[in-house]
Design an enzyme around this catalytic site. Structure first.
Site, PDB file in Angstrom:
ATOM      1  N   SER A 228       0.810  -1.217   0.000  1.00 25.00           N
ATOM      2  CA  SER A 228       0.000   0.000   0.000  1.00 25.00           C
ATOM      3  C   SER A 228       0.847   1.273   0.000  1.00 25.00           C
ATOM      4  O   SER A 228       0.428   2.281  -0.575  1.00 25.00           O
ATOM      5  CB  SER A 228      -0.936   0.008   1.210  1.00 25.00           C
ATOM      6  OG  SER A 228      -1.816  -1.095   1.168  1.00 25.00           O
ATOM      7  N   HIS A 293      -0.090   3.426   4.619  1.00 23.90           N
ATOM      8  CA  HIS A 293      -0.902   4.075   3.584  1.00 23.90           C
ATOM      9  C   HIS A 293      -0.667   5.580   3.605  1.00 23.90           C
ATOM     10  O   HIS A 293      -0.503   6.216   2.552  1.00 23.90           O
ATOM     11  CB  HIS A 293      -2.381   3.800   3.821  1.00 23.90           C
ATOM     12  CG  HIS A 293      -2.761   2.352   3.781  1.00 23.90           C
ATOM     13  ND1 HIS A 293      -2.363   1.440   4.735  1.00 23.90           N
ATOM     14  CD2 HIS A 293      -3.531   1.659   2.893  1.00 23.90           C
ATOM     15  CE1 HIS A 293      -2.858   0.251   4.436  1.00 23.90           C
ATOM     16  NE2 HIS A 293      -3.570   0.349   3.331  1.00 23.90           N
TER      17      HIS A 293
END
Length: 354
Positions: A228, A293
């Site tokens: 991610s 993220h």
């Protein structure tokens, strides 16, 4: 042989001046900076060719070694399947018609977008290997052997430097892998076709490293898995460029595509947040962190935007690139010192190694 050409000064024709073709070509190359609408493209009068374009690009425009037709690239007819794909990619990623035509004329599929394809194949292969080994594809993280792999980042094993990168090859389950691979391929392949493996690889790797370091600084007891960090760096950089060049982006359904990308990112991020605070299967080690993220997004909105902003301009010629790169390097150094000293100074209770 020398040629004579008359000159007009203030409406009066002067006597012919002898100018050699070499001198005339050199003078033309030095003085002309504007893409004339009558010769090349129907562009606005204020659209001036950047002085930082590559010499090959400028010579191609000035000397007419390639023909950029006056009509829009979208109006070209009789194109093959591969040419239509290149045209589609050009409109997906580039905001200027000059850049789109230059890319369309020069792209040869050599080399192909190998970086994104290679990293995707590797991530899928590793996931399938551990799926067979752990005998599960959904929520692999719930297996007691999941974190025993040499690939995930674990705070107890943070001295093993490769784990700050290798964690991208591990995913918590098939739902985690599917969302990341979908965004990685749909956004990463077109970007690499336009900007090349070097630029896209730089953004991806910087996002991956920033993700693991961000976790080690802000979520100090949690492990990290998944790609991610790199995926969010690419997607956020691309979306930011679309927003910044909204009027110039001519891709179809751009608002719908942007909304879908944000929905996919939100769903994947929400899944990661839910998993982080869900009771772990094997306490005291918590479930993997979601902070990677956010580290990827920050890289995409800063370094990534600059890298993708100018299609033809070299990175070493961009002052803003060096500013963000120095800031990123400073963050990495501070995070390394944090990992060396902060855990003991703060007396952080790190879960035991798997």
């Amino acid at each position: 042989m020398e040629e004579s050409s008359p000159r007009m000064t203030g409406g009066t024709r002067e006597a012919p001046v002898n100018i050699s073709p070499a001198v005339a070509a050199h003078a033309e190359g030095e003085e002309i900076e504007v893409l004339e609408s009558t010769d090349v493209l129907p562009v606005a009068p204020e659209e001036v060719m950047s002085n930082k374009r590559s010499n090959s690009f400028r010579r191609a425009i000035l000397q007419g070694s390639r023909q950029l037709k006056g009509c829009s690239l979208r109006d070209e007819v009789g194109l093959g399947l591969s040419q239509r794909l290149v045209r589609h990619v050009a409109y997906e990623t580039l905001p200027r018609e000059v850049d789109r035509k230059w890319y369309f004329d020069s792209y040869t599929y050599c080399p192909p977008p190998w970086f994104i394809l290679a990293i995707t194949i590797a991530e899928v292969a590793v996931f399938m290997y551990y799926g067979i080994q752990l005998d599960r594809l959904v929520l692999q993280v719930s297996s007691s052997s999941f974190l025993k792999s040499p690939l995930p980042y674990h705070p107890q094993l943070r001295a093993q430097a490769w784990r700050y990168f290798s964690y991208v090859f591990m995913h918590t389950g098939i739902e985690h892998l599917s969302l990341n691979m979908a965004m990685q391929l749909l956004v990463g392949v077109p970007l690499e076709m336009v900007h090349g493996a070097l630029r896209i690889g730089l953004i991806y790797v910087c996002g991956v490293l920033a993700g693991s370091l961000a976790v080690s600084v802000t979520d100090m007891t949690a492990p990290v898995v998944g790609s991610s960090g790199g995926v969010y760096a690419l997607v956020s950089a691309h979306l930011a460029n679309v927003v910044m060049n909204w009027s110039g982006m001519k891709c179809q359904f751009k608002l719908f595509r942007m909304a879908m990308a944000l929905v996919c990112m939100s769903v994947e991020f929400g899944r990661a947040v839910w998993l982080r605070f869900y009771p772990p299967a094997f306490p005291p080690c918590p479930n993997p962190s979601f902070v990677a993220h956010l580290g990827g997004v920050l890289v995409g909105l800063t370094l990534g935007v600059v890298v993708l902003q100018n299609y033809e301009q070299r990175l070493q010629e961009q002052s803003l690139f060096w500013i963000f790169f120095c800031v990123y390097t400073l963050f990495v150094l501070c995070a390394v010192f944090w990992n060396v000293f902060a855990y003991s100074l703060l007396d952080v209770r790190i879960p035991p190694a798997p």
